[in-house]
Design an enzyme around this catalytic site. Structure first.
Site, PDB file in Angstrom:
ATOM      1  N   ASN A  13       0.875  -1.181   0.000  1.00 26.01           N
ATOM      2  CA  ASN A  13       0.000   0.000   0.000  1.00 26.01           C
ATOM      3  C   ASN A  13       0.907   1.224   0.000  1.00 26.01           C
ATOM      4  O   ASN A  13       1.467   1.580   1.031  1.00 26.01           O
ATOM      5  CB  ASN A  13      -0.899  -0.021   1.247  1.00 26.01           C
ATOM      6  CG  ASN A  13      -1.712   1.252   1.381  1.00 26.01           C
ATOM      7  OD1 ASN A  13      -1.860   2.009   0.408  1.00 26.01           O
ATOM      8  ND2 ASN A  13      -2.260   1.498   2.569  1.00 26.01           N
ATOM      9  N   TRP A  14       1.031   1.813  -1.159  1.00 21.03           N
ATOM     10  CA  TRP A  14       1.954   2.963  -1.282  1.00 21.03           C
ATOM     11  C   TRP A  14       1.390   4.225  -0.627  1.00 21.03           C
ATOM     12  O   TRP A  14       2.096   5.224  -0.508  1.00 21.03           O
ATOM     13  CB  TRP A  14       2.230   3.259  -2.757  1.00 21.03           C
ATOM     14  CG  TRP A  14       3.058   2.232  -3.470  1.00 21.03           C
ATOM     15  CD1 TRP A  14       3.433   0.997  -3.005  1.00 21.03           C
ATOM     16  CD2 TRP A  14       3.620   2.356  -4.784  1.00 21.03           C
ATOM     17  NE1 TRP A  14       4.191   0.345  -3.954  1.00 21.03           N
ATOM     18  CE2 TRP A  14       4.319   1.155  -5.051  1.00 21.03           C
ATOM     19  CE3 TRP A  14       3.596   3.346  -5.765  1.00 21.03           C
ATOM     20  CZ2 TRP A  14       4.996   0.942  -6.253  1.00 21.03           C
ATOM     21  CZ3 TRP A  14       4.261   3.135  -6.970  1.00 21.03           C
ATOM     22  CH2 TRP A  14       4.962   1.943  -7.202  1.00 21.03           C
ATOM     23  N   LYS A  15       0.120   4.206  -0.257  1.00 18.48           N
ATOM     24  CA  LYS A  15      -0.546   5.386   0.306  1.00 18.48           C
ATOM     25  C   LYS A  15      -0.353   6.585  -0.640  1.00 18.48           C
ATOM     26  O   LYS A  15      -0.298   6.393  -1.849  1.00 18.48           O
ATOM     27  CB  LYS A  15      -0.032   5.677   1.715  1.00 18.48           C
ATOM     28  CG  LYS A  15      -0.011   4.425   2.602  1.00 18.48           C
ATOM     29  CD  LYS A  15       0.139   4.718   4.055  1.00 18.48           C
ATOM     30  CE  LYS A  15       0.359   3.417   4.802  1.00 18.48           C
ATOM     31  NZ  LYS A  15      -0.030   3.484   6.194  1.00 18.48           N
ATOM     32  N   HIS A  98      -9.604   0.745   4.426  1.00 22.04           N
ATOM     33  CA  HIS A  98      -8.347   0.968   5.156  1.00 22.04           C
ATOM     34  C   HIS A  98      -8.607   1.883   6.349  1.00 22.04           C
ATOM     35  O   HIS A  98      -9.429   2.811   6.262  1.00 22.04           O
ATOM     36  CB  HIS A  98      -7.303   1.588   4.217  1.00 22.04           C
ATOM     37  CG  HIS A  98      -5.929   1.583   4.813  1.00 22.04           C
ATOM     38  ND1 HIS A  98      -5.518   2.527   5.714  1.00 22.04           N
ATOM     39  CD2 HIS A  98      -4.896   0.719   4.672  1.00 22.04           C
ATOM     40  CE1 HIS A  98      -4.279   2.252   6.101  1.00 22.04           C
ATOM     41  NE2 HIS A  98      -3.885   1.158   5.477  1.00 22.04           N
ATOM     42  N   GLU A 100      -7.052   4.283   7.527  1.00 22.57           N
ATOM     43  CA  GLU A 100      -6.854   5.724   7.277  1.00 22.57           C
ATOM     44  C   GLU A 100      -8.081   6.316   6.594  1.00 22.57           C
ATOM     45  O   GLU A 100      -8.416   7.486   6.819  1.00 22.57           O
ATOM     46  CB  GLU A 100      -5.571   5.943   6.459  1.00 22.57           C
ATOM     47  CG  GLU A 100      -4.333   5.721   7.326  1.00 22.57           C
ATOM     48  CD  GLU A 100      -3.080   5.296   6.588  1.00 22.57           C
ATOM     49  OE1 GLU A 100      -3.032   5.426   5.349  1.00 22.57           O
ATOM     50  OE2 GLU A 100      -2.155   4.817   7.256  1.00 22.57           O
ATOM     51  N   GLU A 170      -5.717  -5.546  10.145  1.00 21.50           N
ATOM     52  CA  GLU A 170      -4.766  -4.479  10.420  1.00 21.50           C
ATOM     53  C   GLU A 170      -5.119  -3.780  11.737  1.00 21.50           C
ATOM     54  O   GLU A 170      -5.975  -2.868  11.748  1.00 21.50           O
ATOM     55  CB  GLU A 170      -4.796  -3.452   9.289  1.00 21.50           C
ATOM     56  CG  GLU A 170      -4.379  -4.019   7.954  1.00 21.50           C
ATOM     57  CD  GLU A 170      -3.739  -2.946   7.091  1.00 21.50           C
ATOM     58  OE1 GLU A 170      -2.608  -3.153   6.659  1.00 21.50           O
ATOM     59  OE2 GLU A 170      -4.364  -1.899   6.861  1.00 21.50           O
ATOM     60  N   GLY A 176       1.762   2.073  10.605  1.00 24.01           N
ATOM     61  CA  GLY A 176       2.634   3.241  10.465  1.00 24.01           C
ATOM     62  C   GLY A 176       3.261   3.691  11.774  1.00 24.01           C
ATOM     63  O   GLY A 176       3.800   4.795  11.864  1.00 24.01           O
ATOM     64  N   SER A 216       3.027  -2.386  10.262  1.00 25.45           N
ATOM     65  CA  SER A 216       4.472  -2.329  10.500  1.00 25.45           C
ATOM     66  C   SER A 216       5.165  -3.657  10.212  1.00 25.45           C
ATOM     67  O   SER A 216       6.145  -4.005  10.867  1.00 25.45           O
ATOM     68  CB  SER A 216       4.762  -1.857  11.929  1.00 25.45           C
ATOM     69  OG  SER A 216       4.231  -0.548  12.131  1.00 25.45           O
ATOM     70  N   GLY A 237       2.673  -1.214   4.267  1.00 26.00           N
ATOM     71  CA  GLY A 237       2.713   0.208   3.964  1.00 26.00           C
ATOM     72  C   GLY A 237       4.144   0.672   3.749  1.00 26.00           C
ATOM     73  O   GLY A 237       4.715   0.540   2.664  1.00 26.00           O
ATOM     74  N   GLY A 238       4.748   1.205   4.806  1.00 24.33           N
ATOM     75  CA  GLY A 238       6.077   1.810   4.710  1.00 24.33           C
ATOM     76  C   GLY A 238       7.109   0.958   3.978  1.00 24.33           C
ATOM     77  O   GLY A 238       7.834   1.459   3.103  1.00 24.33           O
TER      78      GLY A 238
END
Ligand code: PEP
Length: 255
Positions: A13-15, A98, A100, A170, A176, A216, A237-238
């Protein structure tokens, strides 16, 4: 519980990261590193990178996904993108629900369900995110929250359509933050979500549905998380923005 019944899926997930040139470069770096993956690999890019990602992943083993879609086919929904618009581009996957989106954009279980429905109707494979807040874990209601989110999101989804559903567990407190759920915590909730799927459909459907962990996950902790019998991959993500790290997670999932 037989893990061989389903293929692991590692999805990035590149956000809201990477412009078009950076997206092309990232795919170019990643492709040779994951070409022998023993799992499915997906990258979920910003809308504006999708066509570049689709072009750059041609001939590779990477699928391309978006990070959201609207429930209506078209209409007065300024700023939104429909599921049909994604399939027209050639996109195969979409992340729905998601945390977010839930936290910053007012997404509710009900709108998540509407978006899931629209995505399935358009032929997309859905990565459906569920997970509890820290306060909810501390109150001991993780199962109730994840069970309810899963049940509402899958309202009106048939047993046959479950072939196009990937669930991502999640825990919101782990996204994150660098704070990962322990392998046992991840395995326990993924197992619980599978029991919800068995209750909603049947055991065979539950056993065939990939359930990812996300929060994470990185090159150092992936192998342990992925060794859990009910963890069938990860939503990353990251670490998905770093080719070597993402490739290490893909390698861990293929073992
Ligand atoms: C995510 O965005 O779904 C996620 C899990 O992020 P991170 O890996 O950075 O925690």
């Amino acid at each position: 519980m037989n893990k061989n019944l389903r293929k692991a899926v590692i999805a990035g997930n590149w956000k809201m990261n990477k412009n078009r040139a950076e997206a092309k470069a990232l795919v170019g770096e990643l492709a040779p590193l994951i070409k022998d993956a023993g799992c499915d690999v997906v990258i979920c890019t910003p809308f504006t990178d999708l066509d570049v990602a689709l072009e750059a992943t041609k001939g590779t083993n990477m699928g391309v996904g978006a990070q959201n879609c609207h429930w209506a086919k078209s209409g007065a929904f300024t700023g939104e993108i429909s599921a049909d618009m994604l399939t027209e581009l050639g996109v195969q996957y979409v992340i729905i629900g998601h945390s977010e989106r839930r936290q910053y954009f007012g997404e509710t279980d009900l709108t998540v369900n509407q978006r899931v429905r629209a995505a399935l109707d358009a032929g997309l494979t859905v990565i459906l995110c569920v997970g509890e807040l820290l306060e909810q874990r501390e109150q001991g209601i993780t199962r109730e929250i994840c069970g309810m989110q899963t049940r509402v999101a899958l309202g009106g989804v048939s047993q046959d359509e479950m072939k196009k559903i990937i669930v991502a567990y999640e825990p919101v407190w782990a996204i994150g933050t660098g704070k990962t759920a322990t392998a046992e915590q991840a395995g326990e909730v993924c197992g619980f979500i599978r029991s919800v799927l068995a209750d909603l459909y049947d055991q065979a459907t539950a056993d065939a549905t990939p359930i990812q962990y996300g929060g994470s996950m990185n090159a150092a902790n992936a192998a342990e998380l992925l060794s859990q019998p009910d963890v069938d991959g990860g939503l990353i993500g990251g670490a998905s923005l770093k080719p070597a790290d993402f490739a290490a997670i893909v390698a861990a999932a293929g073992k």
